[in-house]
Motif scaffolding. Sequence first.
Motif, PDB file in Angstrom:
ATOM      1  N   LEU A  40       3.186   7.554   0.216  1.00 18.39           N
ATOM      2  CA  LEU A  40       4.193   6.777   1.429  1.00 18.39           C
ATOM      3  C   LEU A  40       5.467   6.484   0.549  1.00 18.39           C
ATOM      4  CD1 LEU A  40       1.447   4.727   3.181  1.00 18.39           C
ATOM      5  CD2 LEU A  40       2.589   7.094   3.727  1.00 18.39           C
ATOM      6  N   GLU A  41       5.424   5.594  -0.717  1.00 20.98           N
ATOM      7  CA  GLU A  41       6.538   5.235  -1.179  1.00 20.98           C
ATOM      8  C   GLU A  41       7.691   6.556  -1.755  1.00 20.98           C
ATOM      9  OE1 GLU A  41       3.671   4.256  -1.915  1.00 20.98           O
ATOM     10  OE2 GLU A  41       3.586   2.213  -1.887  1.00 20.98           O
ATOM     11  N   VAL A  43       7.716   9.442  -0.239  1.00 21.88           N
ATOM     12  CA  VAL A  43       8.175  10.184   0.685  1.00 21.88           C
ATOM     13  C   VAL A  43       9.424   9.304   1.439  1.00 21.88           C
ATOM     14  CG1 VAL A  43       7.796  10.670   3.011  1.00 21.88           C
ATOM     15  CG2 VAL A  43       6.184  11.641   1.410  1.00 21.88           C
ATOM     16  N   SER A  44       9.090   8.021   1.441  1.00 22.03           N
ATOM     17  CA  SER A  44      10.267   7.026   2.123  1.00 22.03           C
ATOM     18  C   SER A  44      11.290   7.121   1.175  1.00 22.03           C
ATOM     19  CB  SER A  44       9.625   5.675   1.745  1.00 22.03           C
ATOM     20  OG  SER A  44      10.489   4.597   2.606  1.00 22.03           O
ATOM     21  N   GLN A  45      11.204   7.224  -0.294  1.00 18.07           N
ATOM     22  CA  GLN A  45      12.583   7.383  -1.140  1.00 18.07           C
ATOM     23  C   GLN A  45      13.232   8.711  -0.989  1.00 18.07           C
ATOM     24  OE1 GLN A  45      10.888   6.490  -4.752  1.00 18.07           O
ATOM     25  NE2 GLN A  45      10.511   4.307  -4.525  1.00 18.07           N
ATOM     26  N   GLN A  47      12.697  11.292   1.046  1.00 16.25           N
ATOM     27  CA  GLN A  47      12.907  12.046   2.762  1.00 16.25           C
ATOM     28  C   GLN A  47      12.772  13.304   2.371  1.00 16.25           C
ATOM     29  OE1 GLN A  47      13.563   9.814   5.545  1.00 16.25           O
ATOM     30  NE2 GLN A  47      12.719   8.258   4.326  1.00 16.25           N
ATOM     31  N   LEU A  69      -0.451  10.153   5.023  1.00 13.84           N
ATOM     32  CA  LEU A  69       0.971  10.604   5.405  1.00 13.84           C
ATOM     33  C   LEU A  69       1.014  10.798   6.894  1.00 13.84           C
ATOM     34  CD1 LEU A  69       3.796  11.142   4.283  1.00 13.84           C
ATOM     35  CD2 LEU A  69       3.281  13.595   4.511  1.00 13.84           C
ATOM     36  N   HIS A  72       1.019   7.904   9.597  1.00  8.57           N
ATOM     37  CA  HIS A  72       2.332   6.863   9.673  1.00  8.57           C
ATOM     38  C   HIS A  72       3.215   7.815  10.641  1.00  8.57           C
ATOM     39  CE1 HIS A  72       0.809   4.473   6.527  1.00  8.57           C
ATOM     40  NE2 HIS A  72       1.889   3.880   6.892  1.00  8.57           N
ATOM     41  N   GLU A  74       6.350   7.383  11.235  1.00  9.03           N
ATOM     42  CA  GLU A  74       7.732   7.793  10.629  1.00  9.03           C
ATOM     43  C   GLU A  74       7.747   9.251  10.102  1.00  9.03           C
ATOM     44  OE1 GLU A  74      10.284   5.748   7.454  1.00  9.03           O
ATOM     45  OE2 GLU A  74       8.553   4.287   8.043  1.00  9.03           O
ATOM     46  N   PHE A  75       6.338   9.337   9.302  1.00 12.39           N
ATOM     47  CA  PHE A  75       6.167  10.593   8.305  1.00 12.39           C
ATOM     48  C   PHE A  75       5.437  11.559   8.917  1.00 12.39           C
ATOM     49  CE2 PHE A  75       6.287   6.801   5.175  1.00 12.39           C
ATOM     50  CZ  PHE A  75       7.589   7.092   4.980  1.00 12.39           C
TER      51      PHE A  75
END
Length: 121
Positions: A40-41, A43-45, A47, A69, A72, A74-75
Amino acid sequence: MSTKKILIFDDDTTILEIITIIFEENGYQVEISETSHDILEKVSQFQPDVILMDNWIPKIGGVQATQLLKSHEEFRSIPVIYVTANNDIVRLAQEAQADDYVAKPFNLDDLEEKVAKYLQQ
């Protein structure tokens, strides 16, 4: 047109090196990870536009990482292509909620075509 990003989770450094070289030569931005517990971290960083996920990856396996993943909001829409040498790849990809799969050992052209397909959507 912005550079498309690929995030690759695999603990095989040889595969990571080869895939990275191939996709970077084709103009993609590539980020790699040898573990998936912090998916998650990462993918968030980063994108990413598409994710390649190995099944046998340390800390938490590919199935659990992909499920995490996809759970969530947003992902959820980021395509995940499951890449593994497991005979049961179809079932594993479905269980993981992956969008597609490629069996190892893979043909690089097949992998490139799968990635391109999801990046054009």
